[in-house]
Design a protein around this motif. Structure first.
Motif, PDB file in Angstrom:
ATOM      1  N   ASN A 256       1.169  -0.941   0.209  1.00  0.00           N
ATOM      2  CA  ASN A 256      -0.126   0.232  -0.295  1.00  0.00           C
ATOM      3  C   ASN A 256       0.361   1.921  -0.297  1.00  0.00           C
ATOM      4  N   SER A 280      -3.456   1.987  10.990  1.00  0.00           N
ATOM      5  CA  SER A 280      -4.004   1.756   9.887  1.00  0.00           C
ATOM      6  C   SER A 280      -5.386   0.730   9.994  1.00  0.00           C
ATOM      7  N   ALA A 284      -6.609  -2.626   3.041  1.00  0.00           N
ATOM      8  CA  ALA A 284      -5.867  -1.009   2.215  1.00  0.00           C
ATOM      9  C   ALA A 284      -5.790  -1.492   0.586  1.00  0.00           C
ATOM     10  N   VAL A 285      -6.495  -0.826   0.242  1.00  0.00           N
ATOM     11  CA  VAL A 285      -6.019  -0.651  -1.093  1.00  0.00           C
ATOM     12  C   VAL A 285      -6.575   0.881  -2.038  1.00  0.00           C
ATOM     13  N   ASP A 286      -5.067   1.293  -2.495  1.00  0.00           N
ATOM     14  CA  ASP A 286      -4.594   2.694  -3.234  1.00  0.00           C
ATOM     15  C   ASP A 286      -5.568   3.833  -3.535  1.00  0.00           C
ATOM     16  N   ARG A 292      -3.826  10.097  -3.623  1.00  0.00           N
ATOM     17  CA  ARG A 292      -2.796   9.769  -2.861  1.00  0.00           C
ATOM     18  C   ARG A 292      -1.937  10.415  -2.537  1.00  0.00           C
TER      19      ARG A 292
END
Length: 376
Positions: A256, A280, A284-286, A292
């Motif tokens: 990530n 976090s 997690a996905v960008d 971003r």
């Protein structure tokens, strides 16, 4: 259902062709020419009805692009039962002759039922049908040389042609599977090229942004127009150092990237003796690169102004990505959602804050909704 897309499409058209051949064979009704010789006739009628019923069901399933599923084995049993019924009511000495219509029909029904199955299953079916006819040939009366030759020559067409069709279907599935794999590989290469292009553009934009912000700061320090002891100048220097450190890790291969880049800011804050923490939550996905960048730059003012402690929290859900930062930095200028420098022109980022005046603790949150809609 499990076939690759190209193989499934090819198999669908082959399925139509096999159904057409089977239908023509059955609808020719060659058994009508010997209807007076069958004893009893009802066995032939039931056998013909079973095979015709299987062909009709296959037609309906084909139109709906559905498979037989587990029901195919009931169809296989009924097709072999039709072969047995037809043999039992044949006149003496007529197996493999024109009266034995089922010898040339049952094999095609087997292809209809087993076209999308492993080749060995079709071979076993055709072998069983061939064995039923062979046993009936032996039991129905004396077997002379002519009957054997007629049986062998008839087998070449009635068994050989359906078998060849099954071999073609197997080869077609293999070829189509290779074509589908090549298509996916090509698509992966194109996707990688698009990602590389976007990454290169993002890096170029990042370097350009860094030159535009760090350049004047360095020139001011060099010519003495900026005082290195000024708290505002020191804060700006820290921010540019943190951005530069993030830029160095922008191409790292990590699960990530957003979390990885935020950790660089937290580590940089720790270097100036601020007790900084990060956590976090969620899968997690960008987000897209421009989003971003905006979310990553968001905590910088709080981390740069924190006097003793700060904490960054990233939350991933199916609906949004949230970056929260809290620290004892007091009141600062908040970035606005429409500010290109603050958000990287990323639509859909909502910014909120809360200041506790008693201890100068500031809580800020930037939230990007995956729907991409801008907040109302």
């Amino acid at each position: 259902m499990g076939e690759p897309a190209i193989a499934a499409e090819f198999l669908y058209h082959l399925r139509i062709a096999v159904l057409g051949i089977s239908g023509i064979v059955l609808l020719s009704m060659s058994w009508l020419r010997s209807v007076g010789a069958y004893r009893p006739l009802w066995m032939q009628l039931v056998a013909y009805g079973l095979l015709l019923g299987i062909a009709v069901v296959e037609g309906v399933l084909t139109l709906r692009r559905r498979s037989w599923g587990g029901a195919r084995w009931a169809g296989v049993a009924l097709a072999l039962a039709a072969s047995v019924l037809s043999c039992l009511s044949l006149p003496t000495g007529t197996p493999t002759t024109a009266a034995d219509w089922a010898f040339g029909s049952v094999g095609w029904i087997g292809v209809v039922l087993l076209l999308d199955r492993p080749m060995v299953q079709l071979v076993l079916f055709l072998g069983a049908h061939w064995a039923i006819t062979a046993v009936n040939l032996v039991l129905s009366g004396p077997v002379d040389e002519g009957a054997v030759l007629n049986f062998v020559s008839g087998s070449l067409g009635t068994i050989g042609f359906p078998l060849a069709c099954g071999v073609a279907a197997t080869a077609l599935r293999a070829t189509a599977g290779d074509a589908e794999a090549a298509r996916r590989q090509t698509e992966d290469i194109r996707h990688s090229e698009r990602v590389a292009a976007r990454t290169a553009q993002a890096l170029q934009d990042s370097y350009a942004g860094l030159a535009g912000s760090a350049g004047p700061l360095l020139r001011g320090l060099a010519d003495g127009s900026l005082d290195s002891n000024d708290p505002d100048v020191r804060r700006d220097c820290w921010i540019e150092a943190a951005r530069m450190r993030r830029l160095f890790v922008e191409t790292d291969d990590v699960p990530n990237q957003l979390v990885h880049e935020l950790r660089q800011y937290v580590d940089t804050a720790e270097r100036r003796r601020v007790r900084a923490e990060m956590s976090s939550y969620g899968t997690a996905v960008d987000p897209p690169p421009e989003v971003r960048l905006a979310l990553g730059n968001f905590p910088l003012p709080v981390l740069a102004g924190a006097r003793s402690w700060a904490r960054v929290t990233v939350v991933f859900t199916s609906e949004f990505v949230s970056v929260q930062v809290i620290g004892d930095c007091g009141a600062i200028d908040l970035p606005r959602p429409g500010d290109t420098a603050a958000t990287g022109a990323a639509a859909g980022i909502e910014i909120g804050s809360f200041l506790d005046a008693d201890d100068d603790t500031l809580l800020m949150e930037a939230k990007w909704r995956r729907t991409g809609r801008s907040p109302s």
